[in-house]
Design an enzyme around this catalytic site. Structure first.
Site, PDB file in Angstrom:
ATOM      1  N   ASP A   1       8.555  -3.816  -8.865  1.00  0.00           N
ATOM      2  CA  ASP A   1       6.981  -3.788  -9.130  1.00  0.00           C
ATOM      3  C   ASP A   1       6.838  -4.006 -10.647  1.00  0.00           C
ATOM      4  O   ASP A   1       7.807  -3.634 -11.357  1.00  0.00           O
ATOM      5  CB  ASP A   1       6.249  -2.520  -8.608  1.00  0.00           C
ATOM      6  CG  ASP A   1       4.844  -2.776  -8.647  1.00  0.00           C
ATOM      7  OD1 ASP A   1       4.526  -3.981  -9.193  1.00  0.00           O
ATOM      8  OD2 ASP A   1       4.177  -2.084  -7.783  1.00  0.00           O
TER       9      ASP A   1
HETATM   10  C1  BGC Z   1       1.127  -3.952  -8.247  1.00  0.00           C
HETATM   11  C2  BGC Z   1       1.649  -4.825  -7.339  1.00  0.00           C
HETATM   12  C3  BGC Z   1       1.411  -6.502  -8.045  1.00  0.00           C
HETATM   13  C4  BGC Z   1       1.873  -6.465  -9.543  1.00  0.00           C
HETATM   14  C5  BGC Z   1       1.510  -7.825 -10.322  1.00  0.00           C
HETATM   15  C6  BGC Z   1       1.547  -4.063  -9.762  1.00  0.00           C
HETATM   16  O1  BGC Z   1       0.831  -3.444 -10.613  1.00  0.00           O
HETATM   17  O2  BGC Z   1       1.455  -2.480  -8.048  1.00  0.00           O
HETATM   18  O3  BGC Z   1       1.391  -4.804  -6.197  1.00  0.00           O
HETATM   19  O4  BGC Z   1       2.006  -7.219  -7.368  1.00  0.00           O
HETATM   20  O5  BGC Z   1       1.349  -5.414 -10.369  1.00  0.00           O
HETATM   21  O6  BGC Z   1       0.352  -7.925 -10.349  1.00  0.00           O
END
Ligand code: BGC
Length: 726
Positions: free
Chosen positions: A261
């Site tokens: 993530d």
């Molecule tokens: C989220 C993800 C997301 C990523 C990119 C993160 O903060 O938890 O689900 O895909 O950001 O935007």
């Protein structure tokens, strides 16, 4: 040399090169392409594959013509294009997309074909936008009704989530777009999501939290998975050796790439050895700040290269990671079968509308006030901010930029014209991310008084409210603060109902909520989030053009205290000192309500229709490893409709405690005309009846008599069959 000889030599050389370039040959077996590409790469080139080179891309190998990976959020449509290196919009004018309904809504359809249609349509939009990986879908379990991201997931039951996610992934990946399944695993709360360590029994981990992920791996061969921010056994899930190398890659035999993530990586050695393949980041230095050459400083960039060069980490570790990324590139960016895609096609809007129509759940309908017979009413007052608010905005990374975003008010006006009057009734703050505590009480009082005044003139009120993707109202990085609806909605509904008893309540939101006014209102529908065609889907259901057929993928409790973890205090949610203990074990959602005889407001699997259905006595047959339940459903009412038949297993007494009922099969009928019947055959593989045996560290199928309860929801069982399992 003669000219002809030179030509012959050159041609032979070219042929040799072409023959040798297996990695570029789309017809060569995938593993040979990967091996060949890897053998041509320098250490540095391999390293380059393993980390971000911009907010949403990771590098390929330009020297070898190996393409980069373009990723984007996810999961309800393609996110607005952002600048290469910042979180600011790129200000494109051609990145308006279709916002599809939230995944909770998809789960509420209980319709695998809808999931296929969703995966197909949304991936066509990703392809059109030049993406290779869509960051979604998500199958974290809805453990708490306060979870800020529940709307991005598929409810509280691992079987339902697993069954619904598989067709979505298959359809998307058939188009050459990789899904990136989120958030592996135990990211079941947004409060302290970066710091919390989840303590959960092995059994609950396997039976509840890992189960839908396992299905996506084993049945849909999902190409990529996103590690979660939180920890398990004290180690971040983005590089948790036991989880990623042990369970996911070894035990489940998964060959895909594990993507962190954004900013979820915290340590080079752990990232190197803990099963992470691509490190993505929120900032250019990975975690905390922006810097010009930040990507080189990522944990899996220069620091990892150093470990390889020193020999601290063997080359085989790097090769394995690079192979996984190459595999992903060949499956997507360099897949000749990848579709061209399309954006905002009418077909995509149709898919969006139909999923919305099938996912809306009718929860109450006194005296059949719905479908609306407009001829009965002279003035219909629409109250509530969600009648006009764009709910494709907000919520965090799943926010979308739409061209078409039909509001409920707009759709009601189109359908009922001048009869429609509107009062906002309450407000939630102008800025999308405003907090509840920034509300101006005077303005709120004014809006309420105006609505109550107008209510006196109306002979029907449609209240449209609920949650709205503001911070702490279904939004990433923060859970809801209360089980109640905010902004004075409870008081407002209650007071409106005192003035006009013909009141229909419509709520949006990814979560259950308290309804102290339920006895005062005539009808209630819950809509999750419906995307671009929101108003149209809703009005088609309210008007009866479409008969509602959605059912709840999550239990609605009367009181917050009734949820299983609440009695265990803060340790069980949201945690104390960075530790949260899932003390309710496997008794999550309806498993608790049913086993412990707690009466829910609306049980899991519940949803009303404008028609009625009769079930005949179910029969069972056992063939090899499968149990087949057969039942015939007849539409006994006056309008065409669809029914969802659910099968819950009750296990024989054994050495461990089992939930009284567990969902093990379901099917949805086609659109049945009045009087029409359909025979459904529901297959339950015997191993679905197993439990995870902590003493043996494996699945066990208890022998004995299983009761398979066939019903319309978990508490409304229409027939039972007993099956012997040996
Ligand atoms: C989220 C993800 C997301 C990523 C990119 C993160 O903060 O938890 O689900 O895909 O950001 O935007």
């Amino acid at each position: 040399m003669k000219r002809t000889t030179i030509l012959a030599v050159l041609m032979a050389m070219a042929a040799m090169t072409a023959q040798a370039q297996t990695y570029l040959d789309p017809n060569a077996p995938l593993e040979e392409r990967v091996k060949d590409a890897l053998s041509r790469m320098t250490t540095h080139e391999k390293i380059q594959l393993l980390h971000a080179q911009s907010k949403f891309t990771s590098a390929g190998v330009p020297r070898l013509g190996i393409r980069q990976l373009n990723m984007d959020d996810g999961p309800h449509g393609v996110r607005e294009e952002l600048e290469w290196n910042t979180w600011s919009p790129a200000k494109w004018t051609n990145d308006y997309i279709v916002a599809f309904p939230s995944l909770t809504c998809l789960a509420a359809t209980w319709n695998r074909d809808m999931s296929t249609a969703y995966g197909n349509a949304v991936s066509e939009e990703f392809a059109f936008r030049g993406k290779d990986i869509m960051l979604g879908p998500g199958v974290n379990i809805q453990r708490t009704p306060l979870n800020g991201r529940a709307f991005e997931y598929m409810g509280e039951d691992p079987y339902l989530a697993g069954e619904i996610v598989v067709p979505y992934i298959k359809a998307a990946q058939a188009n050459g777009i990789a899904c990136c399944l989120k958030h592996f695993v135990l990211n079941d709360q947004e409060t302290n999501r970066f710091g919390v360590n989840v303590n959960v029994s092995d059994r609950a981990m396997r039976e509840i939290y890992l189960r839908p992920f396992q299905k996506a791996v084993e049945k849909a061969h999902v190409y990529t998975i996103m590690g979660s921010y939180n920890m398990w056994k004290g180690v971040h899930c983005c590089h948790n050796d036991e989880l990623l190398n042990g369970i996911l890659k070894k035990e489940w035999n998964w060959d895909g790439a594990l993507i962190s993530d954004w900013g979820g990586t915290t340590n080079t050695m752990e990232a190197a050895l803990g099963g992470l393949d691509i490190e993505m980041g929120t900032y250019t230095d990975g975690k905390t700040k922006e810097s010009e050459f930040g990507y080189e400083n990522y944990y899996l960039a220069n620091p990892f290269e150093k470990l390889i060069e020193e020999g601290t980490v063997p080359m085989s570790v790097l090769d394995e990671k690079a192979s996984r990324v190459l595999r992903t590139i060949f499956r997507t960016a360099m897949n000749p079968k990848k579709v061209i895609g399309s954006q905002c096609s009418e077909n995509h809007y149709d898919v969006c509308r139909e999923i919305g129509e099938e996912g809306i759940v009718l929860l109450k309908n006194d005296k059949n006030i719905l479908p609306l017979d407009a001829s009965k009413y002279k003035k219909i007052l629409v109250v509530g901010e969600n009648a006009t608010r764009s709910l494709t905005q907000g919520g965090g990374s799943s926010e979308l930029k739409t061209l078409r975003d039909i509001s409920p008010l707009e759709a009601l006006q189109t359908m009922y014209g001048d009869k429609i009057d509107h009062a906002q009734g309450y407000y939630s703050g102008r800025a999308i991310y405003d907090r509840v505590d920034r509300i101006d009480p005077e303005k709120q009082a004014f809006l309420k008084a105006e609505a109550l005044e107008k209510a006196k003139e109306a002979d029907l009120i449609i209240f449209i409210g609920g949650l709205n993707k503001n911070t702490r109202q279904d939004c990433e990085n923060g859970d809801r603060e209360s089980y109640n609806l905010s902004y004075g909605q409870n008081e407002l509904i209650s007071e409106l109902a005192k003035i006009q008893k013909n009141i229909v309540v419509v709520t949006f939101g990814g979560n259950p909520y308290a309804m102290p006014w339920l006895n005062q209102v005539a009808a209630l529908t819950h809509c999750w989030y419906l995307g671009s065609e929101s108003g149209t889907s809703l009005v088609n259901v309210l008007s009866g053009k479409v008969c509602p057929s959605g059912k709840l993928p999550v239990t609605f409790a009367t009181r917050y205290e009734d949820y299983p973890y609440v009695k265990f205090g803060k340790e069980a949610y949201p945690g104390v000192d960075n530790q949260v203990y899932y003390k309710e074990g496997i008794f999550v959602g309806y498993r608790h309500f049913v086993t412990n005889n707690v009466k829910p407001l609306f049980p899991f699997g519940f949803g009303l229709s404008y028609t009625t259905f009769a079930y005949n006595k179910p029969i069972s047959t056992v063939a090899n490893h499968n149990i087949i339940i057969q039942t015939t459903v007849t539409n006994t009412g006056k309008v065409a409709g669809k029914e969802i038949v659910q099968v819950y297993a009750t296990a024989p007494k054994g050495s461990v405690e089992r939930p009284t009922k567990e969902l093990k099969g379901f099917a949805k009928t086609k659109l049945l005309q009045p009087g029409e019947s359909e025979t459904l055959r529901i297959t339950i593989p015997k191993e679905e009846l197993s439990y995870y045996d902590e003493t043996k560290h494996g699945w066990t199928l208890t022998e004995g008599t299983y009761t398979l309860n066939v019903g319309a929801n978990v508490n409304d069982i229409k027939g039972k069959v007993n099956v012997e399992v040996k």
